[in-house]
Design a protein around this motif. Structure first.
Motif, PDB file in Angstrom:
ATOM      1  N   ALA A 181       3.460  -2.913   3.590  1.00  0.00           N
ATOM      2  CA  ALA A 181       3.223  -4.162   2.873  1.00  0.00           C
ATOM      3  C   ALA A 181       2.675  -5.187   3.844  1.00  0.00           C
ATOM      4  O   ALA A 181       3.018  -5.176   5.033  1.00  0.00           O
ATOM      5  CB  ALA A 181       4.516  -4.674   2.254  1.00  0.00           C
ATOM      6  N   ILE A 182       1.804  -6.042   3.335  1.00  0.00           N
ATOM      7  CA  ILE A 182       1.339  -7.180   4.128  1.00  0.00           C
ATOM      8  C   ILE A 182       1.666  -8.445   3.339  1.00  0.00           C
ATOM      9  O   ILE A 182       1.290  -8.579   2.162  1.00  0.00           O
ATOM     10  CB  ILE A 182      -0.172  -7.095   4.404  1.00  0.00           C
ATOM     11  N   PHE A 183       2.385  -9.352   3.990  1.00  0.00           N
ATOM     12  CA  PHE A 183       2.762 -10.615   3.372  1.00  0.00           C
ATOM     13  C   PHE A 183       1.956 -11.726   4.024  1.00  0.00           C
ATOM     14  O   PHE A 183       1.871 -11.800   5.253  1.00  0.00           O
ATOM     15  CB  PHE A 183       4.267 -10.862   3.547  1.00  0.00           C
ATOM     16  N   ASP A 184       1.353 -12.576   3.195  1.00  0.00           N
ATOM     17  CA  ASP A 184       0.523 -13.664   3.709  1.00  0.00           C
ATOM     18  C   ASP A 184       1.317 -14.966   3.676  1.00  0.00           C
ATOM     19  O   ASP A 184       2.032 -15.234   2.701  1.00  0.00           O
ATOM     20  CB  ASP A 184      -0.724 -13.846   2.834  1.00  0.00           C
ATOM     21  N   PHE A 185       1.133 -15.747   4.717  1.00  0.00           N
ATOM     22  CA  PHE A 185       1.814 -17.041   4.811  1.00  0.00           C
ATOM     23  C   PHE A 185       0.804 -18.126   5.190  1.00  0.00           C
ATOM     24  O   PHE A 185      -0.157 -17.856   5.916  1.00  0.00           O
ATOM     25  CB  PHE A 185       2.925 -16.982   5.876  1.00  0.00           C
ATOM     26  N   ASP A 186       1.042 -19.311   4.705  1.00  0.00           N
ATOM     27  CA  ASP A 186       0.244 -20.468   5.101  1.00  0.00           C
ATOM     28  C   ASP A 186       0.834 -21.012   6.391  1.00  0.00           C
ATOM     29  O   ASP A 186       1.959 -21.516   6.397  1.00  0.00           O
ATOM     30  CB  ASP A 186       0.299 -21.515   3.982  1.00  0.00           C
ATOM     31  N   VAL A 187       0.090 -20.911   7.478  1.00  0.00           N
ATOM     32  CA  VAL A 187       0.604 -21.346   8.784  1.00  0.00           C
ATOM     33  C   VAL A 187      -0.146 -22.571   9.289  1.00  0.00           C
ATOM     34  O   VAL A 187      -0.108 -22.890  10.483  1.00  0.00           O
ATOM     35  CB  VAL A 187       0.551 -20.196   9.822  1.00  0.00           C
ATOM     36  N   THR A 188      -0.817 -23.237   8.372  1.00  0.00           N
ATOM     37  CA  THR A 188      -1.609 -24.415   8.736  1.00  0.00           C
ATOM     38  C   THR A 188      -0.774 -25.471   9.454  1.00  0.00           C
ATOM     39  O   THR A 188      -1.253 -26.133  10.372  1.00  0.00           O
ATOM     40  CB  THR A 188      -2.221 -25.026   7.453  1.00  0.00           C
ATOM     41  N   ASP A 189       0.494 -25.588   9.069  1.00  0.00           N
ATOM     42  CA  ASP A 189       1.317 -26.651   9.663  1.00  0.00           C
ATOM     43  C   ASP A 189       1.792 -26.328  11.069  1.00  0.00           C
ATOM     44  O   ASP A 189       2.493 -27.129  11.685  1.00  0.00           O
ATOM     45  CB  ASP A 189       2.519 -26.954   8.752  1.00  0.00           C
ATOM     46  N   ILE A 196       0.855  -1.192   0.000  1.00  0.00           N
ATOM     47  CA  ILE A 196       0.000   0.000   0.000  1.00  0.00           C
ATOM     48  C   ILE A 196       0.887   1.237   0.000  1.00  0.00           C
ATOM     49  O   ILE A 196       1.810   1.344   0.804  1.00  0.00           O
ATOM     50  CB  ILE A 196      -0.891   0.016   1.256  1.00  0.00           C
ATOM     51  N   ASP A 197       0.623   2.123  -0.950  1.00  0.00           N
ATOM     52  CA  ASP A 197       1.319   3.419  -0.954  1.00  0.00           C
ATOM     53  C   ASP A 197       0.261   4.491  -0.765  1.00  0.00           C
ATOM     54  O   ASP A 197      -0.310   4.980  -1.747  1.00  0.00           O
ATOM     55  CB  ASP A 197       2.082   3.620  -2.260  1.00  0.00           C
ATOM     56  N   GLY A 198       0.001   4.839   0.487  1.00  0.00           N
ATOM     57  CA  GLY A 198      -1.064   5.807   0.756  1.00  0.00           C
ATOM     58  C   GLY A 198      -2.383   5.296   0.236  1.00  0.00           C
ATOM     59  O   GLY A 198      -2.865   4.245   0.663  1.00  0.00           O
ATOM     60  N   GLU A 199      -2.956   5.986  -0.732  1.00  0.00           N
ATOM     61  CA  GLU A 199      -4.266   5.598  -1.247  1.00  0.00           C
ATOM     62  C   GLU A 199      -4.190   4.471  -2.287  1.00  0.00           C
ATOM     63  O   GLU A 199      -5.208   3.916  -2.682  1.00  0.00           O
ATOM     64  CB  GLU A 199      -4.959   6.815  -1.858  1.00  0.00           C
ATOM     65  N   TYR A 200      -2.993   4.147  -2.738  1.00  0.00           N
ATOM     66  CA  TYR A 200      -2.855   3.135  -3.788  1.00  0.00           C
ATOM     67  C   TYR A 200      -2.556   1.761  -3.197  1.00  0.00           C
ATOM     68  O   TYR A 200      -1.748   1.642  -2.284  1.00  0.00           O
ATOM     69  CB  TYR A 200      -1.732   3.512  -4.762  1.00  0.00           C
ATOM     70  N   GLU A 201      -3.198   0.743  -3.748  1.00  0.00           N
ATOM     71  CA  GLU A 201      -2.931  -0.624  -3.299  1.00  0.00           C
ATOM     72  C   GLU A 201      -2.371  -1.445  -4.456  1.00  0.00           C
ATOM     73  O   GLU A 201      -2.856  -1.364  -5.585  1.00  0.00           O
ATOM     74  CB  GLU A 201      -4.219  -1.279  -2.797  1.00  0.00           C
ATOM     75  N   TYR A 202      -1.367  -2.207  -4.174  1.00  0.00           N
ATOM     76  CA  TYR A 202      -0.719  -3.045  -5.188  1.00  0.00           C
ATOM     77  C   TYR A 202      -0.724  -4.485  -4.694  1.00  0.00           C
ATOM     78  O   TYR A 202      -0.191  -4.771  -3.624  1.00  0.00           O
ATOM     79  CB  TYR A 202       0.719  -2.585  -5.426  1.00  0.00           C
ATOM     80  N   GLU A 203      -1.300  -5.377  -5.457  1.00  0.00           N
ATOM     81  CA  GLU A 203      -1.372  -6.766  -5.018  1.00  0.00           C
ATOM     82  C   GLU A 203      -0.397  -7.615  -5.818  1.00  0.00           C
ATOM     83  O   GLU A 203      -0.409  -7.602  -7.056  1.00  0.00           O
ATOM     84  CB  GLU A 203      -2.805  -7.280  -5.184  1.00  0.00           C
TER      85      GLU A 203
END
Lengths: 763, 763
Positions: free
Chosen positions: A259-267, A240-247
């Protein structure tokens, strides 16, 4: 959990092997309580402004929780023990300052909703903040752990010199874990023109990110580069840069980046993140990271950090009460947090002129809070950090090269002009007189001299020459500056003398006595005087100045009266002799002030004595100079016992980058550098039954103190290397040579010990 | 005076020797009038925003007078020909931009009172400004001279690549001459958050000063270091930091610095000042200075600068009227002012991530006003600046490395996101297709492709994929971006095809046709469309957009209609065939606009055609594509004759870093790159009787034009290398191979010439 335990065991074995200690020996790091100084015990009092997070001695990285989203002077370390929530963990912090700065690269794990704003400190439902509880929080040197209650995440932090290491254990039954990286987290943007000039987050692959931020703030222009690796693959990223979101972009540049980083933590396996920092480049950040954290052994790094601390703390081994050992080793820990390394593994660093330079021979340090630390912290380093003291001096000289004069307050390699005086001078002169190797003395003299004749902010040397005092109408804070400048001048004079520069010696010696020109015999105080030679009226010795607009700096005429450390005999004479002087000291320690006559930097009062700020720090030792050392012993003990605590308040004011702690370390050992550059320590009231200083030359200096109870605070007799010591002073060279200093203490003053008149021969 | 003449003679001899020319031959530099483009002829019109000062081709230093103290877009070069006073001479300028930036290190000589403020532009009595008169002002390539009337000082300026050279001749009978150096002189501090972060002036000895400034502005963070030497000793210096004054100090650090240096000018000798610049360090500035200006031979440097220009200008030798040669060579001069060298003599430069890097192999250039210059300036460089074109491409790729995508508008090595599109792509693709050596094509493709899929400001590629047009509600300037992005995509596709990347080729080819998705058959215009697929209402093809909040960028639907340079056949088809298309062109060139429907960037009108801004630049050549090349010849001639002048207005809008000039250079030669990356030039109406292009491979390409009068603008017939040329197009390879293109022009159109249908075989 099993793996983690195995790693801890391996770490422990490494340490045991490294130090050859028996398992039973208590590690000194266990006495350090990093929560000391992290928050006042009540709303109206002060604390040290320390941080509880993970760092190694004199490191570049301080990975610590920030309870404040936009920290200010109120909790300049970012963390206030009294706050109910944590906004995240950022990688750089100042310890004990009055101004907030750094807070680079805030990281926060979360689950559930992906929050992009920190939210309110008292309401964790509004952002990515989480409530936490001190019951589920732990800190020790190089390690910090907290349970983030809103997410049920266990957050653990450790650090190497230039890298941070995070371990986030997400709750069971959770599938997605998020890690936020906030590049817009800074001190209050309303202060010092703080703003992010430019920043970048780049996703190199599913395990690796890098980037930087360039910002202006209390440090005028900082570049902070990073390289980070995750133990698990990033399954999604949102920048996220202020009002802009980049996926799922590979790179985003902007000036308001999260930035938000997603991880699989099921294990159920934790997500680890290791991150190298550099002031120079991402390539250097990468090298810093790879050279310091080669693999994913979090517990190994925790153990390594602990070992580094143990090594440093073991330079002074003391015996005494658990509480006093806790305060002592936490003080030593705080003293060794800075100056901070600012050069990369390859020797690159950014000099004071913003030029990237390289020095492969020696590290470059910064964070020089000199108005504070020249008093006791740097003298302490000349005893137990000798090699680093040389590096500190050469780092100070680097600013001279790039900037034209020595640091006043150097932050991230840059000058911020905080406070007054030019107190790199005593630090350098002291190091030279103490014979520390590796300093080019002629070059040092050039720096010291030019810094004393080149007019700069708060150092108008032309006025100094012209008026022979600072006229308040032309230079505010004039009394404080007059006194402190006179002291620095004395230091220059000593070095000039050593180098045979006679006319310089005479010139600076003359200047060192200008303090007399602002002594008002009528009021018996140093007073503000204008350029017309007239005293400022009205005069109230209880009136406080802050940082401008008043002749006194963060103090009043009472507190500044004593600041002639280089000519105490002259000050005594000015006051009308020893009797007058000691009476004035008695009044100083007993005169209560009207409640409205303080400013926040004066605190920790005993009468007018304000241990919460530095101008007072040497004053309790001044009774030694007038034949009443038992009063020194009395007041030093009172300060030790009343103004230092083992709770989270810790200190009666800003800890100030090790100065408040170094006062305690010295006083615990039984002596203090009243003149920080003359190699003589005034003896106070040692309280550990035994204290052994392990010197870098291999020698040991031991202080033994016999006493029957905690109330035995008065020296009855003393021996140095078996011979009676009857003066209340100790020379630096006696420490360095190694030996033993023995004290016998008692409940009542021995008014015969230590009353010999001071003589020049001691110096 | 005698010495000066001797030096001029020596300089001249050097040139004569270097080029082996006869003295009688007229130097092409004599046709350059640097005042062209420096100010409108009346208050309501526009000019080029060029500067008249001294610089060498593609140099780092542009030493030029600033009439503006705080320049803004109105005179973005700092100088307005209509202003009555000069504030001083600063060392860095942009040529022809719409935004002001640089203006580093303003120098001003004075006598009498030492002024420290510039004062009012219309009242030189209030500060250090001086009145001047164009009668006593002179400029030629690499040299500028003006009489400062308030002081009766003759100021002369010259430059090398990275250094400026000043010569100030003070009036006779004057004893004290002053030279002011202002480090606080910048663009309007209200704009772009401009402020000085930190600066330094250091007096090394009585002949030498150095220092730096770090600032934020339109370029986010610039460091400008300097080293300067004076020909006479400084007898006194005064350095001012805002409210503080420092007299005869060796160094002053601050953020509002000005210095005044006093010289004894009693002997009537001028004071010379030479000053090296560096974006990296004062040490580099010193090296830049010493390697480029070894001694005090001012006239020698003037001659050397002239020689450098002569060498570059001589790449195209034309025969024609004096007036047209003046406009032509001034245009070529303006085209060769930038991109600007940004690396030091030792190869150091500051990359887009603010990291100091080194490249000893090739220079690093910046000042890439790509939205303007990709159209004609860069194609021109591929003909007459081939070696530099490779350096330009590699400099663009350097930003990709440091920043993750290619430049949009690169300034001082940094991205400022000015305008739209990613037009480094056509520049790079064109250079590769034209076979310029020294470009790593795979690396270039990676950069080109990643810049076309990595969403960034005004380039939301995910929307592009999702909607297959830019929805105005999600991305403003959507029509302009859709059209320009489609073109860039076509360029990527061509390179993908060349490299055998079939799926990429297909993907980008598909994207290159998305322009069709915003064509509204009803209005027969490209129109703004929202994400719901509905056209924006109401729609007025005459309505202008600026830089956001409207589907059109600095133009209207009429001007943007023509922007499909890669698929003109497709556009013709969309419009309903050639007849409709040519009728629409006719309307375009004749439809007058209501006066209030323009914005300042659209100007230089012929109907709706607005030569003052770039979107129109290729449109007059479009008649070639529908079998009516005589209309191209007509309108090109009208633009040449009406919208370019040899007075100080020069251009009907911002000259834009060489684009407006390159249009003229191409059109004068008789052709223009309608699609700037396909290696084909559309033929217009050449007007020089002979023009010879000297190519870097040693070949020559000559264009001969037979005509009886200036009114002969229509091509009657053409031959390429002796064979009839019946299509109104010319391939790049034909130029590079060398050869001769002959035209016979007449007063009336030959409606049979050049009417062959365009075919893909041409490409």
């Amino acid at each position: 959990m099993r793996i983690s335990l195995v790693l801890i065991c391996i770490g422990w074995l490494v340490i045991v092997k490294a130090y050859g200690q028996q398992e039973k020996e208590v590690r000194l790091t266990s006495y350090v309580n990093p929560f000391i100084g992290t928050g006042p015990v009540d709303g109206n009092s002060l604390s040290g402004n320390n941080y509880p997070g993970a760092t190694v001695p004199f490191g570049m990285v301080q990975l610590s929780p920030d309870t404040k989203d936009i920290p200010d002077w109120n909790a300049a370390s970012g963390y206030d023990y009294n706050d109910p929530t944590i906004a995240g963990f950022s990688h750089t912090h100042l310890s004990g300052t009055g101004v907030a700065e750094f807070f680079d690269l805030l990281v926060m794990p979360m689950t559930g909703e992906r929050h992009t704003q920190a939210g309110d400190v008292n309401d964790s439902s509004t952002g990515y903040r989480s409530k936490f509880s001190h019951d589920k929080e732990q800190a020790k040197p190089g390690y910090y752990k907290v349970q983030l209650l809103d997410y049920d995440i266990t957050a653990e932090l450790t650090a190497t010199t230039r890298a941070g290491f995070h371990r986030y254990t997400f709750p069971e039954q959770t599938h997605e874990g998020y890690i936020l990286l906030d590049l817009n987290h800074t001190l209050n943007k309303g202060a010092w023109g703080t703003k992010i000039i430019q920043s970048q987050i780049r996703v190199l692959n599913d395990h690796t990110i890098e980037g930087f931020r360039v910002l202006t703030g209390w440090a005028k222009m900082r570049k902070v580069y990073f390289r980070a690796e995750f133990s698990k693959p990033i399954v999604r990223n949102l920048i996220i840069d202020g009002e802009y979101e980049y996926e799922n972009e590979r790179v985003v540049n902007g000036n308001n980046l999260r930035a938000i980083f997603d991880f699989d933590v099921t294990d159920g396996q934790p997500v680890l993140m290791k991150i190298g920092l550099s002031p120079v480049s991402t390539a250097n950040a990468q090298e810093n990271l790879s050279s310091e954290i080669a693999d994913w052994n979090f517990d190994g790094i925790v153990a390594a950090a602990d070992a580094l601390w143990e090594k440093e703390l073991r330079k002074i081994v003391v015996e005494g009460s658990e509480k006093k050992k806790t305060v002592f080793y936490t003080s030593l820990y705080h003293a060794f947090l800075q100056p901070n390394l600012m050069s990369d593994a390859n020797g690159d660093y950014v000099a004071t002129d913003y030029v990237t330079r390289n020095n492969k021979e020696a590290p470059f340090y910064s964070t020089f809070s000199l108005w504070d630390t020249y008093r006791a912290a740097h003298p302490l380093y000349t005893i137990v950090q000798q090699r680093r003291s040389t590096d500190f001096v050469n780092s100070l000289l680097s600013q001279y090269d790039a900037y034209g004069y020595l640091p006043i307050w150097q932050l991230w390699g840059q000058e911020n002009y905080c406070m007054i005086g030019n107190h790199a001078i005593p630090v350098i002169v002291d190091a030279i007189f103490k014979g520390l190797p590796g300093i080019d003395i002629e070059r040092a003299y050039e720096a010291v001299k030019n810094s004393s004749v080149t007019t700069h902010l708060n150092s108008p040397f032309k006025l100094w020459d012209q008026y022979q005092y600072m006229p308040e109408d032309l230079q505010t804070q004039s009394v404080s500056i007059t006194l402190e400048m006179a002291y620095d001048d004395w230091c220059v004079a000593q070095l000039a003398k050593k180098l045979g520069k006679t006319s310089d010696y005479e010139y600076f010696t003359k200047r060192s006595l200008y303090y007399k020109n602002i002594y008002d015999t009528k009021s018996a105080f140093f007073r503000g005087k204008n350029s017309d030679g007239k005293w400022l009226e009205p005069f109230d010795p209880l009136e406080y100045g802050a940082n401008g607009g008043n002749p006194f700096t963060e103090g009043n005429a009472w507190q500044y009266f004593w600041y002639v450390p280089h000519d105490i005999e002259g000050l005594i004479e000015l006051t009308g002799g020893k009797s007058n002087f000691s009476q004035k000291l008695d009044t100083f320690f007993t005169l209560e002030t009207a409640a409205d006559a303080t400013n926040h930097n004066a605190s920790g009062f005993i009468g007018q004595y304000a241990h919460g700020n530095e101008p007072s720090h040497h004053v309790s030792y001044l009774y030694n100079y007038v034949g009443q050392p038992w009063k020194t012993q009395h007041y030093v003990s009172e300060i030790v016992n009343r103004l230092y605590t083992d709770n989270h308040a810790g200190y009666p004011g800003n800890e100030d980058c090790g100065q408040m702690s170094s006062w305690y370390v010295f006083s615990a050992l039984g002596f203090y550098p009243v003149n920080p550059a003359d190699g003589v320590y005034a003896i106070g009231s040692p309280f550990f039954s035994e204290a052994t200083i392990q010197l870098e030359n291999g020698n040991r200096f031991r202080i033994k103190t016999k006493k029957k109870s905690e109330e035995d605070i008065y020296i009855q007799s003393a021996k140095l290397n078996g011979k009676p010591l009857n003066v209340p002073f100790l020379k630096h060279e006696n420490i360095i040579k190694g030996g033993e200093l023995e004290f016998i203490l008692g409940k009542s003053p021995n008014k015969k010990w230590g009353t010999s008149p001071i003589t020049r021969s001691l110096y």
